[in-house]
Motif scaffolding. Structure first.
Motif, PDB file in Angstrom:
ATOM      1  N   ILE A 160      22.966   4.932  -6.284  1.00 45.88           N
ATOM      2  CA  ILE A 160      22.062   4.252  -5.341  1.00 45.88           C
ATOM      3  C   ILE A 160      22.752   4.081  -3.982  1.00 45.88           C
ATOM      4  O   ILE A 160      23.777   3.399  -3.894  1.00 45.88           O
ATOM      5  N   PRO A 161      22.236   4.703  -2.927  1.00 46.01           N
ATOM      6  CA  PRO A 161      22.902   4.583  -1.622  1.00 46.01           C
ATOM      7  C   PRO A 161      22.735   3.191  -1.026  1.00 46.01           C
ATOM      8  O   PRO A 161      21.694   2.549  -1.243  1.00 46.01           O
ATOM      9  N   PRO A 162      23.722   2.702  -0.269  1.00 48.15           N
ATOM     10  CA  PRO A 162      23.581   1.384   0.341  1.00 48.15           C
ATOM     11  C   PRO A 162      22.401   1.374   1.320  1.00 48.15           C
ATOM     12  O   PRO A 162      22.102   2.394   1.948  1.00 48.15           O
ATOM     13  N   GLY A 163      21.723   0.241   1.395  1.00 47.65           N
ATOM     14  CA  GLY A 163      20.641   0.103   2.379  1.00 47.65           C
ATOM     15  C   GLY A 163      19.304   0.603   1.883  1.00 47.65           C
ATOM     16  O   GLY A 163      18.294   0.546   2.603  1.00 47.65           O
ATOM     17  N   GLU A 164      19.238   1.099   0.631  1.00 45.15           N
ATOM     18  CA  GLU A 164      17.982   1.695   0.160  1.00 45.15           C
ATOM     19  C   GLU A 164      16.860   0.663   0.039  1.00 45.15           C
ATOM     20  O   GLU A 164      15.707   0.950   0.387  1.00 45.15           O
ATOM     21  N   ASP A 165      17.209  -0.543  -0.422  1.00 44.85           N
ATOM     22  CA  ASP A 165      16.162  -1.564  -0.614  1.00 44.85           C
ATOM     23  C   ASP A 165      15.429  -1.870   0.692  1.00 44.85           C
ATOM     24  O   ASP A 165      14.208  -2.055   0.708  1.00 44.85           O
ATOM     25  N   ALA A 166      16.203  -1.935   1.793  1.00 47.28           N
ATOM     26  CA  ALA A 166      15.584  -2.252   3.091  1.00 47.28           C
ATOM     27  C   ALA A 166      14.637  -1.122   3.509  1.00 47.28           C
ATOM     28  O   ALA A 166      13.548  -1.369   4.048  1.00 47.28           O
ATOM     29  N   LEU A 167      15.048   0.122   3.236  1.00 42.74           N
ATOM     30  CA  LEU A 167      14.176   1.263   3.587  1.00 42.74           C
ATOM     31  C   LEU A 167      12.892   1.221   2.754  1.00 42.74           C
ATOM     32  O   LEU A 167      11.798   1.502   3.254  1.00 42.74           O
ATOM     33  N   ILE A 168      13.030   0.838   1.482  1.00 38.28           N
ATOM     34  CA  ILE A 168      11.839   0.783   0.613  1.00 38.28           C
ATOM     35  C   ILE A 168      10.885  -0.310   1.119  1.00 38.28           C
ATOM     36  O   ILE A 168       9.668  -0.109   1.195  1.00 38.28           O
ATOM     37  N   ALA A 169      11.458  -1.448   1.513  1.00 35.25           N
ATOM     38  CA  ALA A 169      10.606  -2.542   2.017  1.00 35.25           C
ATOM     39  C   ALA A 169       9.850  -2.075   3.270  1.00 35.25           C
ATOM     40  O   ALA A 169       8.663  -2.389   3.455  1.00 35.25           O
ATOM     41  N   ARG A 170      10.539  -1.274   4.114  1.00 36.62           N
ATOM     42  CA  ARG A 170       9.876  -0.760   5.317  1.00 36.62           C
ATOM     43  C   ARG A 170       8.719   0.180   4.938  1.00 36.62           C
ATOM     44  O   ARG A 170       7.630   0.123   5.517  1.00 36.62           O
TER      45      ARG A 170
ATOM     46  N   VAL B  69       6.959   0.140   2.221  1.00 38.64           N
ATOM     47  CA  VAL B  69       5.834  -0.629   1.669  1.00 38.64           C
ATOM     48  C   VAL B  69       4.967  -1.112   2.831  1.00 38.64           C
ATOM     49  O   VAL B  69       3.741  -0.923   2.836  1.00 38.64           O
ATOM     50  N   GLU B  70       5.612  -1.700   3.853  1.00 39.84           N
ATOM     51  CA  GLU B  70       4.842  -2.230   4.996  1.00 39.84           C
ATOM     52  C   GLU B  70       4.090  -1.108   5.707  1.00 39.84           C
ATOM     53  O   GLU B  70       2.928  -1.249   6.066  1.00 39.84           O
ATOM     54  N   GLN B  71       4.776   0.040   5.926  1.00 38.75           N
ATOM     55  CA  GLN B  71       4.129   1.144   6.652  1.00 38.75           C
ATOM     56  C   GLN B  71       2.944   1.703   5.867  1.00 38.75           C
ATOM     57  O   GLN B  71       1.900   2.020   6.426  1.00 38.75           O
ATOM     58  N   ASN B  72       3.113   1.829   4.544  1.00 29.20           N
ATOM     59  CA  ASN B  72       2.006   2.345   3.722  1.00 29.20           C
ATOM     60  C   ASN B  72       0.831   1.384   3.712  1.00 29.20           C
ATOM     61  O   ASN B  72      -0.326   1.801   3.776  1.00 29.20           O
ATOM     62  N   LEU B  73       1.140   0.077   3.667  1.00 26.72           N
ATOM     63  CA  LEU B  73       0.050  -0.916   3.686  1.00 26.72           C
ATOM     64  C   LEU B  73      -0.695  -0.849   5.016  1.00 26.72           C
ATOM     65  O   LEU B  73      -1.926  -0.908   5.055  1.00 26.72           O
ATOM     66  N   ALA B  74       0.072  -0.682   6.099  1.00 30.74           N
ATOM     67  CA  ALA B  74      -0.554  -0.660   7.430  1.00 30.74           C
ATOM     68  C   ALA B  74      -1.468   0.557   7.590  1.00 30.74           C
ATOM     69  O   ALA B  74      -2.431   0.521   8.346  1.00 30.74           O
ATOM     70  N   LEU B  75      -1.152   1.633   6.861  1.00 30.91           N
ATOM     71  CA  LEU B  75      -1.947   2.864   7.014  1.00 30.91           C
ATOM     72  C   LEU B  75      -3.186   2.914   6.119  1.00 30.91           C
ATOM     73  O   LEU B  75      -4.011   3.814   6.253  1.00 30.91           O
ATOM     74  N   LEU B  76      -3.294   1.954   5.195  1.00 30.55           N
ATOM     75  CA  LEU B  76      -4.431   1.983   4.272  1.00 30.55           C
ATOM     76  C   LEU B  76      -5.744   1.871   5.056  1.00 30.55           C
ATOM     77  O   LEU B  76      -5.906   0.964   5.862  1.00 30.55           O
ATOM     78  N   ASP B  77      -6.641   2.804   4.826  1.00 31.37           N
ATOM     79  CA  ASP B  77      -7.894   2.809   5.564  1.00 31.37           C
ATOM     80  C   ASP B  77      -8.868   1.811   4.933  1.00 31.37           C
ATOM     81  O   ASP B  77      -9.453   2.073   3.890  1.00 31.37           O
ATOM     82  N   ALA B  78      -9.014   0.657   5.594  1.00 30.32           N
ATOM     83  CA  ALA B  78      -9.860  -0.410   5.037  1.00 30.32           C
ATOM     84  C   ALA B  78     -11.257  -0.386   5.634  1.00 30.32           C
ATOM     85  O   ALA B  78     -12.034  -1.321   5.463  1.00 30.32           O
ATOM     86  N   SER B  79     -11.602   0.735   6.336  1.00 32.66           N
ATOM     87  CA  SER B  79     -12.885   0.740   7.045  1.00 32.66           C
ATOM     88  C   SER B  79     -14.051   1.168   6.147  1.00 32.66           C
ATOM     89  O   SER B  79     -15.199   1.066   6.536  1.00 32.66           O
ATOM     90  N   THR B  80     -13.750   1.719   4.960  1.00 31.01           N
ATOM     91  CA  THR B  80     -14.847   2.168   4.089  1.00 31.01           C
ATOM     92  C   THR B  80     -14.804   1.388   2.774  1.00 31.01           C
ATOM     93  O   THR B  80     -13.784   0.804   2.429  1.00 31.01           O
ATOM     94  N   ARG B  81     -15.922   1.390   2.052  1.00 33.55           N
ATOM     95  CA  ARG B  81     -15.960   0.767   0.728  1.00 33.55           C
ATOM     96  C   ARG B  81     -16.457   1.789  -0.270  1.00 33.55           C
ATOM     97  O   ARG B  81     -17.456   2.445   0.011  1.00 33.55           O
ATOM     98  N   PRO B  82     -15.829   1.977  -1.429  1.00 29.35           N
ATOM     99  CA  PRO B  82     -14.596   1.289  -1.769  1.00 29.35           C
ATOM    100  C   PRO B  82     -13.417   1.809  -0.956  1.00 29.35           C
ATOM    101  O   PRO B  82     -13.409   2.977  -0.560  1.00 29.35           O
TER     102      PRO B  82
END
Ligand code: HEM
Length: 353
Positions: free
Chosen positions: A9-19, A21-34
């Motif tokens: 496990i390379p150092p700093g990986e957890d911080a990259l994963i947290a980033r 998660v945030e970037q993927n959440l921000a890209l989720l297209d919430a304009s349509t249903r479902p």
């Protein structure tokens, strides 16, 4: 230093994963249903199957799910990586959810067990840092003026041009994998081979999974010229007869040439041949009723929903745990649904109707 579980496990990986998660959440297209999945949003049908473990496996393969012969009811979600028009080149997914699997799971509680596969043997990012660099180039492309200047190109091509100029030209190996992955034009989800690309445990071994179709069972059809050609073909083939896949494993028997931390590298099948663990039997059925389509839309798959003997390995898999979980929770929240695992009786009722 490699851990006893094969990982480094390379150092700093957890911080990259947290980033991520945030970037993927921000890209989720919430304009349509479902609200659909951030990746693999379109699926082709909701198939029921039986995952039948081979009766006489070699002792070295008998771990976890494969410790003894058994049969597990299974739902399969076949998907496109990104495209909504099935005639376009793309990667394709096959996600399996086994029911009635007893014992502890690495994610959540309950009796389900997932496998997540795509129709290419390798993945385009070697590790979390490589995935983040690529993802940030993609985000940059969405914000850049370059695609706007290239108004004569389709937006996708203009954005990919930006990603090439800012990132991929320095990473030709990733680029060639990505191009090969998105250039696939299958005629039927039942007629292609799928791979895990990333490694998992089979007890003490590090392994990769794959499935290969029993093509001889499939009835040939003229491929319809339709944006939904994969759903139409799947439905026609399963109306006409049954289908099947062999579920295979490849053991890592040469650590030097078979890295755990780099899924861009294929493990040599001459050095370690694929071996059969189970048969996925798919009976004749109708997989695309509105109720079944909606059932599969609501499902969540996660490579970590598995028994500890099949723990996902490597950085890309470590990242997927929290990303898939966060995206599924947000999607279900926005759709006012539940991300709880389904019960087998709920699913059986739909296919019995
Ligand atoms: C760090 C690398 C990866 C990231 C960030 C990522 C991200 C995602 C996300 C956000 C989803 C949608 C989850 C949801 O909303 O429920 C997804 C689904 C999926 N991913 Fe990945 N993925 C990664 C690597 C891979 C790899 C290596 C494979 C190869 C098997 C893969 C195959 C799939 C498939 C087949 C689905 C659809 C599953 C379904 O039917 O629900 N992904 N991925």
């Amino acid at each position: 230093m490699e851990t006893p579980d094969h990982e480094e496990i390379p150092p700093g990986e957890d911080a990259l994963i947290a980033r991520l998660v945030e970037q993927n959440l921000a890209l989720l297209d919430a304009s349509t249903r479902p609200v659909r999945r951030g990746q693999h949003p379109k699926h082709h049908g909701c198939v029921h199957a039986e995952f039948v473990v081979e009766p006489d496996l070699d002792a070295e393969l008998r771990h976890g799910l494969f410790a003894r012969p058994g049969s597990y009811p299974t739902v399969i979600r076949f998907s496109n990586g990104a495209a909504f028009d099935d005639r376009k080149g793309d990667a394709h997914g096959m996600a399996l959810k086994l029911f009635d699997v007893p014992g502890e799971k690495l994610l959540g509680e309950g009796d389900t067990h997932d496998f997540v596969l795509i129709d290419h043997p390798v993945f385009f990012a070697a590790d979390v840092a490589g995935y983040v660099a690529l993802f940030e180039a993609l985000l940059g492309a969405k914000q850049s003026v370059l695609p706007k200047l290239a108004f004569f190109l389709p937006r996708f091509l203009a954005e990919m041009g930006h990603v090439y100029l800012t990132h991929l030209h320095k990473h030709p190996h990733e680029l060639s994998i990505m191009l090969a992955m998105i250039a696939k034009h299958p005629d039927s989800p039942l007629a292609i081979r799928y791979w895990s690309t990333t490694p998992y445990c089979l007890g003490p071994h590090a392994v990769k999974w794959a499935v290969q179709p029993h093509e001889a069972l499939l009835k040939p059809f003229d491929t319809p010229n339709s944006a939904d050609k994969l759903r139409l073909t799947l439905t026609r083939q399963l109306a006409a007869g049954e289908a099947a896949f062999d579920f295979m494993v490849q053991l890592r028997n040469d650590p030097a040439s078979m890295p755990v931390e780099d899924p861009t590298r294929e493990w040599d099948a001459q050095r370690s041949p694929w071996r059969k663990l189970a048969t996925l039997r798919i009976p004749r059925q109708r997989p695309d009723t509105p109720e079944l389509m909606s059932f599969c839309e609501q499902l969540s798959f996660n490579p970590w929903r598995c028994r500890p003997e099949h723990r996902p390995l490597g950085g890309v898999n470590r990242a997927r745990k929290s990303i898939y979980q966060a995206l599924s929770e947000r999607r279900h929240e926005l759709n006012a649904g539940t991300s709880a695992e389904p019960s087998l009786s709920e699913f059986k009722k739909l296919w019995a109707e």
